[in-house]
Design a protein around this motif. Sequence first.
Motif, PDB file in Angstrom:
ATOM      1  N   LYS A   1      21.665  -7.967  29.036  1.00  0.00           N
ATOM      2  CA  LYS A   1      23.024  -7.812  28.516  1.00  0.00           C
ATOM      3  C   LYS A   1      23.022  -6.947  27.258  1.00  0.00           C
ATOM      4  CE  LYS A   1      24.936 -12.148  30.333  1.00  0.00           C
ATOM      5  NZ  LYS A   1      25.482 -13.487  29.982  1.00  0.00           N
ATOM      6  N   PHE A   2      22.046  -7.187  26.382  1.00  0.00           N
ATOM      7  CA  PHE A   2      21.945  -6.384  25.164  1.00  0.00           C
ATOM      8  C   PHE A   2      21.669  -4.933  25.523  1.00  0.00           C
ATOM      9  CE2 PHE A   2      19.380  -4.401  21.827  1.00  0.00           C
ATOM     10  CZ  PHE A   2      20.193  -4.584  20.725  1.00  0.00           C
ATOM     11  N   GLN A   3      20.746  -4.705  26.447  1.00  0.00           N
ATOM     12  CA  GLN A   3      20.406  -3.340  26.850  1.00  0.00           C
ATOM     13  C   GLN A   3      21.613  -2.616  27.443  1.00  0.00           C
ATOM     14  OE1 GLN A   3      17.099  -4.552  29.337  1.00  0.00           O
ATOM     15  NE2 GLN A   3      15.585  -3.809  27.863  1.00  0.00           N
ATOM     16  N   GLU A   4      22.376  -3.308  28.268  1.00  0.00           N
ATOM     17  CA  GLU A   4      23.577  -2.713  28.853  1.00  0.00           C
ATOM     18  C   GLU A   4      24.571  -2.323  27.765  1.00  0.00           C
ATOM     19  OE1 GLU A   4      24.910  -5.735  31.487  1.00  0.00           O
ATOM     20  OE2 GLU A   4      23.490  -5.223  33.094  1.00  0.00           O
ATOM     21  N   ALA A   5      24.721  -3.194  26.761  1.00  0.00           N
ATOM     22  CA  ALA A   5      25.666  -2.921  25.677  1.00  0.00           C
ATOM     23  C   ALA A   5      25.251  -1.694  24.863  1.00  0.00           C
ATOM     24  CB  ALA A   5      25.786  -4.139  24.761  1.00  0.00           C
ATOM     25  N   LYS A   6      23.951  -1.439  24.801  1.00  0.00           N
ATOM     26  CA  LYS A   6      23.438  -0.313  24.019  1.00  0.00           C
ATOM     27  C   LYS A   6      23.199   0.935  24.854  1.00  0.00           C
ATOM     28  CE  LYS A   6      23.374  -2.546  20.164  1.00  0.00           C
ATOM     29  NZ  LYS A   6      24.282  -2.159  19.057  1.00  0.00           N
ATOM     30  N   GLY A   7      23.487   0.865  26.153  1.00  0.00           N
ATOM     31  CA  GLY A   7      23.283   2.021  27.014  1.00  0.00           C
ATOM     32  C   GLY A   7      21.825   2.252  27.363  1.00  0.00           C
ATOM     33  N   LEU A   8      21.011   1.215  27.267  1.00  0.00           N
ATOM     34  CA  LEU A   8      19.604   1.305  27.614  1.00  0.00           C
ATOM     35  C   LEU A   8      19.394   0.820  29.051  1.00  0.00           C
ATOM     36  CD1 LEU A   8      18.137  -0.250  24.331  1.00  0.00           C
ATOM     37  CD2 LEU A   8      18.205   2.175  24.926  1.00  0.00           C
ATOM     38  N   ALA A   9      18.271   1.180  29.642  1.00  0.00           N
ATOM     39  CA  ALA A   9      17.943   0.707  30.987  1.00  0.00           C
ATOM     40  C   ALA A   9      17.824  -0.812  30.957  1.00  0.00           C
ATOM     41  CB  ALA A   9      16.646   1.332  31.456  1.00  0.00           C
ATOM     42  N   ALA A  10      18.608  -1.480  31.804  1.00  0.00           N
ATOM     43  CA  ALA A  10      18.656  -2.945  31.795  1.00  0.00           C
ATOM     44  C   ALA A  10      17.496  -3.527  32.597  1.00  0.00           C
ATOM     45  CB  ALA A  10      19.992  -3.428  32.346  1.00  0.00           C
ATOM     46  N   THR A  11      16.321  -3.513  31.991  1.00  0.00           N
ATOM     47  CA  THR A  11      15.108  -3.970  32.665  1.00  0.00           C
ATOM     48  C   THR A  11      14.772  -5.426  32.378  1.00  0.00           C
ATOM     49  OG1 THR A  11      13.729  -3.286  30.805  1.00  0.00           O
ATOM     50  CG2 THR A  11      14.159  -1.648  32.545  1.00  0.00           C
ATOM     51  N   GLY A  12      15.285  -5.958  31.276  1.00  0.00           N
ATOM     52  CA  GLY A  12      14.910  -7.305  30.865  1.00  0.00           C
ATOM     53  C   GLY A  12      13.609  -7.342  30.089  1.00  0.00           C
ATOM     54  N   THR A  13      12.935  -6.205  29.976  1.00  0.00           N
ATOM     55  CA  THR A  13      11.711  -6.089  29.187  1.00  0.00           C
ATOM     56  C   THR A  13      12.060  -5.605  27.784  1.00  0.00           C
ATOM     57  OG1 THR A  13      10.304  -5.613  31.102  1.00  0.00           O
ATOM     58  CG2 THR A  13       9.521  -4.860  28.955  1.00  0.00           C
ATOM     59  N   VAL A  14      11.490  -6.251  26.785  1.00  0.00           N
ATOM     60  CA  VAL A  14      11.737  -5.832  25.403  1.00  0.00           C
ATOM     61  C   VAL A  14      10.743  -4.718  25.076  1.00  0.00           C
ATOM     62  CG1 VAL A  14      12.006  -6.565  23.007  1.00  0.00           C
ATOM     63  CG2 VAL A  14      12.421  -8.195  24.856  1.00  0.00           C
ATOM     64  N   ASP A  15      11.159  -3.477  25.321  1.00  0.00           N
ATOM     65  CA  ASP A  15      10.302  -2.323  25.063  1.00  0.00           C
ATOM     66  C   ASP A  15      10.586  -1.758  23.676  1.00  0.00           C
ATOM     67  OD1 ASP A  15      12.777  -1.165  25.404  1.00  0.00           O
ATOM     68  OD2 ASP A  15      12.261  -0.125  27.265  1.00  0.00           O
ATOM     69  N   THR A  16       9.979  -0.628  23.367  1.00  0.00           N
ATOM     70  CA  THR A  16      10.136  -0.038  22.034  1.00  0.00           C
ATOM     71  C   THR A  16      11.594   0.260  21.702  1.00  0.00           C
ATOM     72  OG1 THR A  16       7.924   0.937  22.080  1.00  0.00           O
ATOM     73  CG2 THR A  16       9.519   1.935  20.580  1.00  0.00           C
ATOM     74  N   LYS A  17      12.321   0.825  22.653  1.00  0.00           N
ATOM     75  CA  LYS A  17      13.727   1.155  22.401  1.00  0.00           C
ATOM     76  C   LYS A  17      14.559  -0.105  22.150  1.00  0.00           C
ATOM     77  CE  LYS A  17      13.832   5.530  24.955  1.00  0.00           C
ATOM     78  NZ  LYS A  17      14.466   6.297  26.054  1.00  0.00           N
ATOM     79  N   THR A  18      14.284  -1.127  22.953  1.00  0.00           N
ATOM     80  CA  THR A  18      15.045  -2.371  22.796  1.00  0.00           C
ATOM     81  C   THR A  18      14.724  -3.038  21.466  1.00  0.00           C
ATOM     82  OG1 THR A  18      15.005  -2.656  25.197  1.00  0.00           O
ATOM     83  CG2 THR A  18      15.605  -4.579  23.879  1.00  0.00           C
ATOM     84  N   TRP A  19      13.437  -3.080  21.099  1.00  0.00           N
ATOM     85  CA  TRP A  19      13.065  -3.628  19.799  1.00  0.00           C
ATOM     86  C   TRP A  19      13.779  -2.877  18.668  1.00  0.00           C
ATOM     87  CZ3 TRP A  19      11.383  -8.082  18.587  1.00  0.00           C
ATOM     88  CH2 TRP A  19      10.345  -8.740  19.251  1.00  0.00           C
TER      89      TRP A  19
END
Length: 392
Positions: free
Chosen positions: A297-315
Amino acid sequence: MRLTFAKLATAALVLAGSGALATPSASAQPDAPDRASTSAAAAAAPTAAQLKAAVAKCTKQISTGKFGHDAGGSRTVPVCATGNSVHWRADMDIVCDGQPTTKCNKNTDPWFQPQTAWTQSNGKPLIADKLPFIVVPGISSTWSYKSANITGGTVAAVVHQDKVAYAVVGDVGPTSAIGEGSYRLAEQLGINPNPKTGGVSGAVVDYILFPGVKAQPIESNSSAVSRGTVAAADLVAGRKGCGTTKLDFATYPALAANATGDEVKAAQCVLRANGYSTGDGDPTGKLDEPTSAAVKKFQEAKGLAATGTVDTKTWTALLSAGSTPQVQDGSTGDAVTRVQRALNAAVGAKLGIDGMFGPNTTAAVKKYQSARGLASDGVVGANTWKALQSGK
């Protein structure tokens, strides 16, 4: 009514040393409203009776002595710790300090001061008749709010009779007294807010603070309500919440499904702090299904690939989330802390996370800016914040 004669000196010390004001020329944009559902939060909100019961006993006294209801008065109020909270029970004197308004000014309040120890994200003082906030005692040998991980913006649930209001820590008062709330907080609790004649006497108000839980930005009461509701529910249910969770790491590794450890717990707590539920109960330290769903959900809100993995971009996006004041060499405070964490994630800066913007942080910012095609000036302004918060 308490004479808060120590406020001017104490506030000056706090502003000089605590990082309340990011930079003299700070310009800021409020962060987006918390994404927690308003209706869900309302349904889960503990009642006044439940909160009173949770702090009915001083489970652990963390002040070395006690405070008076008024400066110079008998000292009968201890500061206590229970579960994920720090709390006390006192009277309420009315605070009108901050930006002058028609309700709060030198004519309506004989003790009026045109500043507060902590400021809005735009660098201006808080507004007492608009924002519910409380006052903490100045640091002394009796007790230090800093040692309890409390600072400007720390969220509190304040209870009087059958009413609960969520507020933030916004000002510092005398070192010997405790029990002050803003004009707006008094209104919400059904207490007469008149700074001359209002307030309520006796140990009848519970001030319940949640260390580590902050409204972002400090002037967003909706943030205080949504985050405070979660913390209050943790208290009533006997959960520890996120107040003592370690968030600072030299590097932030990628976390895939079923990963475990302190870094997972940190990710869960930052997600929760930004309104994304990771499931019932305390943070588990395991990237389970509810946590993965929150990450998506956070990734979708930020326009990131919604993988469910906390990668560098998500961090990077997670750790930098919040208000966006301009910060640069010499700035201090929460915004700097978030920048340092995000840089450790984004470019492996390995900064010591101390909330102090010095040469090492400047160099790391320049490195990040250069790698992202931004002007490499070492200043975290609007464009750099935008890049960080989008996970670039």
